[in-house]
Design a protein around this motif. Sequence first.
Motif, PDB file in Angstrom:
ATOM      1  N   HIS A 345      -7.687  13.763  -3.164  1.00 51.84           N
ATOM      2  CA  HIS A 345      -6.952  13.274  -1.942  1.00 51.84           C
ATOM      3  C   HIS A 345      -6.595  14.073  -0.951  1.00 51.84           C
ATOM      4  O   HIS A 345      -6.318  14.816  -1.104  1.00 51.84           O
ATOM      5  N   TYR A 353      -0.451  11.143   5.310  1.00 53.98           N
ATOM      6  CA  TYR A 353       0.001  10.396   3.298  1.00 53.98           C
ATOM      7  C   TYR A 353      -1.038   9.201   4.181  1.00 53.98           C
ATOM      8  O   TYR A 353      -1.843   8.337   2.631  1.00 53.98           O
ATOM      9  N   ALA A 357      -3.025   7.324   0.702  1.00 60.61           N
ATOM     10  CA  ALA A 357      -3.243   6.304   0.143  1.00 60.61           C
ATOM     11  C   ALA A 357      -4.827   5.561   0.648  1.00 60.61           C
ATOM     12  O   ALA A 357      -5.002   4.824  -0.423  1.00 60.61           O
ATOM     13  N   GLU A 358      -5.710   5.646   1.023  1.00 64.43           N
ATOM     14  CA  GLU A 358      -6.755   5.124   1.013  1.00 64.43           C
ATOM     15  C   GLU A 358      -7.643   5.416   0.579  1.00 64.43           C
ATOM     16  O   GLU A 358      -8.532   5.275  -0.485  1.00 64.43           O
ATOM     17  N   HIS A 382       2.826   9.939 -10.354  1.00 67.80           N
ATOM     18  CA  HIS A 382       2.394  10.456  -9.456  1.00 67.80           C
ATOM     19  C   HIS A 382       2.846  11.312  -9.662  1.00 67.80           C
ATOM     20  O   HIS A 382       4.634  12.177 -10.393  1.00 67.80           O
ATOM     21  N   LEU A 389       3.284   8.548  -2.283  1.00 70.30           N
ATOM     22  CA  LEU A 389       2.659   7.547  -2.665  1.00 70.30           C
ATOM     23  C   LEU A 389       2.745   6.482  -3.546  1.00 70.30           C
ATOM     24  O   LEU A 389       1.663   5.677  -3.717  1.00 70.30           O
ATOM     25  N   ASP A 392       3.014   2.227  -1.631  1.00 77.13           N
ATOM     26  CA  ASP A 392       2.303   0.445  -1.836  1.00 77.13           C
ATOM     27  C   ASP A 392       1.948   0.173  -2.861  1.00 77.13           C
ATOM     28  O   ASP A 392       2.656  -0.804  -2.934  1.00 77.13           O
ATOM     29  N   TRP A 393       2.596   0.810  -4.021  1.00 76.17           N
ATOM     30  CA  TRP A 393       2.304   0.430  -5.067  1.00 76.17           C
ATOM     31  C   TRP A 393       3.565  -0.195  -5.528  1.00 76.17           C
ATOM     32  O   TRP A 393       4.026  -1.744  -6.880  1.00 76.17           O
ATOM     33  N   PHE A 424       6.416   5.342   3.305  1.00 74.25           N
ATOM     34  CA  PHE A 424       6.094   6.102   2.442  1.00 74.25           C
ATOM     35  C   PHE A 424       7.208   5.987   2.208  1.00 74.25           C
ATOM     36  O   PHE A 424       7.729   7.043   1.729  1.00 74.25           O
TER      37      PHE A 424
END
Length: 506
Positions: A345, A353, A357-358, A382, A389, A392-393, A424
């Motif tokens: 990434h 960041y 993330a995208e 991670h 990151l 979000d999850w 984040f």
Amino acid sequence: MTAFILVAGAHTGSWIWQAVADRLRESGAQAYPVALTGMGDRGHAAGPDTDLETHIHDLLRVIDRTDAAEVVLVGHCYGIYPVLGAADRRPERIARIVHLDAGMPQHGDQALTLVPDQAVRDRLLHRAGPADDDWRIPPPPLEEWQRWGSVAGLSLAVLARLAAHAVPQPVGTLTQPLPLSKAVSELPKTGVLCTANGSSIAMVEALVGMGDPRFQVLTDPRVSFFELDTGHWPMLSCPEEVAETLVRAAAGEGHRVAAAVNEQPAHLRPFLMDVPERPRERVGRVDLYLPDDLAEADRPRPAVVFVHGGPVHPDVRPTPRDWPGFVGYGRYVAGLGAIGVTLDHRLHDLADYGRAAEDIAEALDLVRADPRVDGDRVALWHFSSGGLLAADWLAAPPPWLRCVAASYPILAPLPNWGLVDSRFRPADAVRTAGRLPIVLTRVELERAEIAVTVEEFLAVAEKCDADVEVIDVPLGHHGFETIDHTEQARDAVERAVRSVLGHLRR
């Protein structure tokens, strides 16, 4: 005799150096806390046209007035910008530059990156120009100073004084690009790292070891380092230690970061377990490690997606998905019947960041769409600064995400990571993770600045009854899979992998 020219950071003036200057003078040196235009010192009022060039000329006047044989320029936070600009124009006068809890800005960089509020940064980038009425940034209120840097070591009274004496910062000092030639790059430099603000010699050495070309200059023998166990305003929290450190720096003392000579960087050493090769497919930035019997299976398999940390410079080779640690993990889970996924990434800088993330979301869409993958049974794993990151999850776990794992993670932005979006923060996001299983691998010899974020995360997780399993690695280091080839380390990897796969198979 040595003359120390002391330059303060944003919203502060020469007053902040008073105790340090007194101690430097007691040691027999000259000390000049500089009154930058508009920074709260009488007779130096700012106007809409006050910019970085104004502050550079403020420094040049001080340099030109001193007759000291050696001039040491000390820049704190924003102060390093005018320091470098002035040193670049008077290199023959400068014996050393000291970065006091300050970054390494290059030609064309803007101090705007120091502003912690993304909305403010965006507004300043789009302002009309010097004639704009909104030409000053107000100082933060008392309760928000920690957003500009760790306030560790400051009593409430000292912090209140810092806030009371703070002044608006002229916008032009932050938006005007720093003009540098190559002259400044030839000068000796010292970095004084404040560990409570997220900096350390260990972190510098790790950055150099990653092969990032931006940090190779730090192996120059003219570059030295010191650590102070305090927050972002050491001239207020420990002035005696600051003065002593500056004297030692002027004498050429300090820790040197050695360049690796015929030695493999830690992240490129072999994986701690001997895992057989597995079939691998590469699709764009994503690699899939496949179980041997996948072709014979009549059902799709769960997947584990491994997310690397950073920032990793785009020119670094090999890229993270080809590092032995990630290759090892991908092969290991494939050998146990799941599909291992590694990816590259674009976390190239702390401001990236959102883009990273995208990339991860895009990779997950690709993986879950693969007919060989059970799209309803996916885990995210991670590593290091890639831990941010996970936010979000954790904040809104989708039903197909069966587990989040994290190894030696950073779980809240370090105090000096002002460019990282406040979104984040896994240490906050875990509040809404519900009963999503979280497998956290913690190393005993973690860097202090990172360990603090893990403990913050665990404290919040306990309060909200999150489902967290902690796997400890005795005597383990950050990045232990290619550093610590011990039975305890191998056992930790085995336990973590078994736990993650167990959650995927429920």
